[in-house]
Write a protein that holds these residues in place. Structure first.
Motif, PDB file in Angstrom:
ATOM      1  N   ALA A 110       0.839  -1.207   0.000  1.00  0.00           N
ATOM      2  CA  ALA A 110       0.000   0.000   0.000  1.00  0.00           C
ATOM      3  C   ALA A 110       0.869   1.250   0.000  1.00  0.00           C
ATOM      4  CB  ALA A 110      -0.937  -0.009   1.211  1.00  0.00           C
ATOM      5  N   TRP A 111       1.930   1.241   0.788  1.00  0.00           N
ATOM      6  CA  TRP A 111       2.839   2.392   0.836  1.00  0.00           C
ATOM      7  C   TRP A 111       3.432   2.661  -0.546  1.00  0.00           C
ATOM      8  CZ3 TRP A 111       7.994   3.110  -0.251  1.00  0.00           C
ATOM      9  CH2 TRP A 111       8.542   4.324   0.171  1.00  0.00           C
ATOM     10  N   LEU A 112       3.926   1.596  -1.189  1.00  0.00           N
ATOM     11  CA  LEU A 112       4.560   1.761  -2.491  1.00  0.00           C
ATOM     12  C   LEU A 112       3.533   2.123  -3.560  1.00  0.00           C
ATOM     13  CD1 LEU A 112       7.216   1.739  -3.985  1.00  0.00           C
ATOM     14  CD2 LEU A 112       6.945  -0.723  -4.323  1.00  0.00           C
ATOM     15  N   THR A 113       2.357   1.530  -3.515  1.00  0.00           N
ATOM     16  CA  THR A 113       1.307   1.856  -4.479  1.00  0.00           C
ATOM     17  C   THR A 113       0.958   3.335  -4.420  1.00  0.00           C
ATOM     18  OG1 THR A 113       0.399  -0.382  -4.401  1.00  0.00           O
ATOM     19  CG2 THR A 113      -1.089   1.354  -5.143  1.00  0.00           C
ATOM     20  N   THR A 114       0.869   3.871  -3.226  1.00  0.00           N
ATOM     21  CA  THR A 114       0.576   5.300  -3.061  1.00  0.00           C
ATOM     22  C   THR A 114       1.654   6.143  -3.726  1.00  0.00           C
ATOM     23  OG1 THR A 114      -0.604   4.901  -1.005  1.00  0.00           O
ATOM     24  CG2 THR A 114       0.219   7.129  -1.359  1.00  0.00           C
ATOM     25  N   ARG A 115       2.910   5.752  -3.564  1.00  0.00           N
ATOM     26  CA  ARG A 115       4.012   6.511  -4.171  1.00  0.00           C
ATOM     27  C   ARG A 115       3.991   6.393  -5.693  1.00  0.00           C
ATOM     28  NH1 ARG A 115       3.304   6.406   0.595  1.00  0.00           N
ATOM     29  NH2 ARG A 115       4.361   7.794   1.991  1.00  0.00           N
ATOM     30  N   LEU A 116       3.700   5.201  -6.192  1.00  0.00           N
ATOM     31  CA  LEU A 116       3.688   4.989  -7.647  1.00  0.00           C
ATOM     32  C   LEU A 116       2.556   5.755  -8.324  1.00  0.00           C
ATOM     33  CD1 LEU A 116       4.512   1.172  -7.895  1.00  0.00           C
ATOM     34  CD2 LEU A 116       6.020   3.103  -8.412  1.00  0.00           C
ATOM     35  N   ARG A 117       1.449   5.932  -7.621  1.00  0.00           N
ATOM     36  CA  ARG A 117       0.325   6.681  -8.198  1.00  0.00           C
ATOM     37  C   ARG A 117       0.698   8.129  -8.510  1.00  0.00           C
ATOM     38  NH1 ARG A 117      -3.630   3.987  -4.324  1.00  0.00           N
ATOM     39  NH2 ARG A 117      -4.574   2.409  -5.651  1.00  0.00           N
ATOM     40  N   ASP A 118       1.674   8.658  -7.809  1.00  0.00           N
ATOM     41  CA  ASP A 118       2.116  10.036  -8.029  1.00  0.00           C
ATOM     42  C   ASP A 118       2.980  10.187  -9.286  1.00  0.00           C
ATOM     43  OD1 ASP A 118       0.804  10.816  -5.720  1.00  0.00           O
ATOM     44  OD2 ASP A 118       2.603  10.701  -4.468  1.00  0.00           O
ATOM     45  N   LEU A 119       3.403   9.070  -9.865  1.00  0.00           N
ATOM     46  CA  LEU A 119       4.278   9.108 -11.032  1.00  0.00           C
ATOM     47  C   LEU A 119       3.459   9.023 -12.322  1.00  0.00           C
ATOM     48  CD1 LEU A 119       7.062   6.633  -9.859  1.00  0.00           C
ATOM     49  CD2 LEU A 119       7.070   9.132  -9.725  1.00  0.00           C
ATOM     50  N   SER A 120       4.071   9.474 -13.390  1.00  0.00           N
ATOM     51  CA  SER A 120       3.427   9.362 -14.701  1.00  0.00           C
ATOM     52  C   SER A 120       3.429   7.897 -15.148  1.00  0.00           C
ATOM     53  CB  SER A 120       4.175  10.212 -15.730  1.00  0.00           C
ATOM     54  OG  SER A 120       5.453   9.643 -15.984  1.00  0.00           O
ATOM     55  N   LYS A 121       2.591   7.615 -16.130  1.00  0.00           N
ATOM     56  CA  LYS A 121       2.528   6.267 -16.700  1.00  0.00           C
ATOM     57  C   LYS A 121       3.896   5.869 -17.261  1.00  0.00           C
ATOM     58  CE  LYS A 121      -0.056   3.605 -20.108  1.00  0.00           C
ATOM     59  NZ  LYS A 121      -1.094   3.626 -21.137  1.00  0.00           N
ATOM     60  N   GLU A 122       4.570   6.804 -17.875  1.00  0.00           N
ATOM     61  CA  GLU A 122       5.885   6.551 -18.457  1.00  0.00           C
ATOM     62  C   GLU A 122       6.918   6.224 -17.378  1.00  0.00           C
ATOM     63  OE1 GLU A 122       4.009   9.317 -19.157  1.00  0.00           O
ATOM     64  OE2 GLU A 122       3.316   8.678 -21.136  1.00  0.00           O
ATOM     65  N   ASP A 123       6.893   6.983 -16.278  1.00  0.00           N
ATOM     66  CA  ASP A 123       7.840   6.725 -15.189  1.00  0.00           C
ATOM     67  C   ASP A 123       7.563   5.372 -14.534  1.00  0.00           C
ATOM     68  OD1 ASP A 123       9.240   9.041 -15.630  1.00  0.00           O
ATOM     69  OD2 ASP A 123       8.346  10.152 -13.955  1.00  0.00           O
ATOM     70  N   ARG A 124       6.286   5.011 -14.414  1.00  0.00           N
ATOM     71  CA  ARG A 124       5.953   3.692 -13.859  1.00  0.00           C
ATOM     72  C   ARG A 124       6.451   2.579 -14.780  1.00  0.00           C
ATOM     73  NH1 ARG A 124       1.066   6.261 -12.685  1.00  0.00           N
ATOM     74  NH2 ARG A 124      -0.044   5.041 -14.261  1.00  0.00           N
ATOM     75  N   ALA A 125       6.393   2.799 -16.079  1.00  0.00           N
ATOM     76  CA  ALA A 125       6.906   1.811 -17.039  1.00  0.00           C
ATOM     77  C   ALA A 125       8.424   1.668 -16.894  1.00  0.00           C
ATOM     78  CB  ALA A 125       6.531   2.198 -18.471  1.00  0.00           C
ATOM     79  N   VAL A 126       9.106   2.788 -16.705  1.00  0.00           N
ATOM     80  CA  VAL A 126      10.559   2.748 -16.502  1.00  0.00           C
ATOM     81  C   VAL A 126      10.882   1.953 -15.237  1.00  0.00           C
ATOM     82  CG1 VAL A 126      12.598   4.149 -15.937  1.00  0.00           C
ATOM     83  CG2 VAL A 126      11.055   4.871 -17.777  1.00  0.00           C
ATOM     84  N   LEU A 127      10.140   2.204 -14.163  1.00  0.00           N
ATOM     85  CA  LEU A 127      10.380   1.476 -12.914  1.00  0.00           C
ATOM     86  C   LEU A 127      10.052  -0.009 -13.047  1.00  0.00           C
ATOM     87  CD1 LEU A 127       9.212   3.963 -10.141  1.00  0.00           C
ATOM     88  CD2 LEU A 127      11.545   3.289 -10.747  1.00  0.00           C
ATOM     89  N   ALA A 128       9.032  -0.349 -13.813  1.00  0.00           N
ATOM     90  CA  ALA A 128       8.695  -1.756 -14.037  1.00  0.00           C
ATOM     91  C   ALA A 128       9.858  -2.460 -14.739  1.00  0.00           C
ATOM     92  CB  ALA A 128       7.414  -1.882 -14.851  1.00  0.00           C
ATOM     93  N   ARG A 129      10.434  -1.809 -15.721  1.00  0.00           N
ATOM     94  CA  ARG A 129      11.590  -2.382 -16.425  1.00  0.00           C
ATOM     95  C   ARG A 129      12.804  -2.443 -15.501  1.00  0.00           C
ATOM     96  NH1 ARG A 129      14.148  -5.916 -18.845  1.00  0.00           N
ATOM     97  NH2 ARG A 129      15.760  -5.289 -20.309  1.00  0.00           N
TER      98      ARG A 129
END
Length: 140
Positions: A110-129
């Motif tokens: 939940a903590w990390l999900t909250t932080r990831l929601r603040d990022l753009s879709k592109e930044d989340r894709a970069v972090l997934a990779r």
């Protein structure tokens, strides 16, 4: 452009900071990181001996025994004699320990999900990779 050594330093520092923030998210704040690591090992790996836990965590058997004693006193694990080799003691996560680990996992997610929601879709894709790459590095 940063050198590979500089990139290594930046990655190391960033992963340590993130890991520290993640470790701070736990359902029982009285537990040390070492104690929670043992609960996590039992959650992922099932019943283990003191020696197995000590080897996994790279600590001495007496040090692991102190950690296990504390976890037993707090009611998160149980010790039972091995049915095949009575000299061995098996250490198992009990219902309270299982509930604690699951609650901590949920809290950390939940903590990390909250932080990831603040990022753009592109930044989340970069972090997934990056997560894929870091996972690969960790297994080498």
């Amino acid at each position: 452009m940063a050198t590979i050594a500089e990139q290594s330093t930046e990655l190391r520092l960033a992963t340590f900071r993130l890991a520290r923030r993640m470790r701070a998210q736990k359902a029982d704040e009285a537990l040390s990181d070492a104690q929670f690591a043992v609960l996590g090992a039992l959650y992922r790996g099932g019943t283990q001996t003191l020696t197995q836990l000590a080897e996994r965590e790279k600590v001495s058997a007496p040090s692991m025994n102190r950690t296990v004693n504390c976890l037993e006193e707090t009611g998160y694990i149980e010790r039972t004699a091995d049915e095949v080799d009575r000299r061995k003691t098996n250490i198992t996560l009990n219902d309270a320990g299982l509930a604690l680990v699951k609650a901590t996992i949920s809290q950390r997610d939940a903590w990390l999900t909250t932080r990831l929601r603040d990022l753009s879709k592109e930044d989340r894709a970069v972090l997934a990779r990056a997560a894929e790459l870091i996972g690969g590095l960790a297994t080498q």
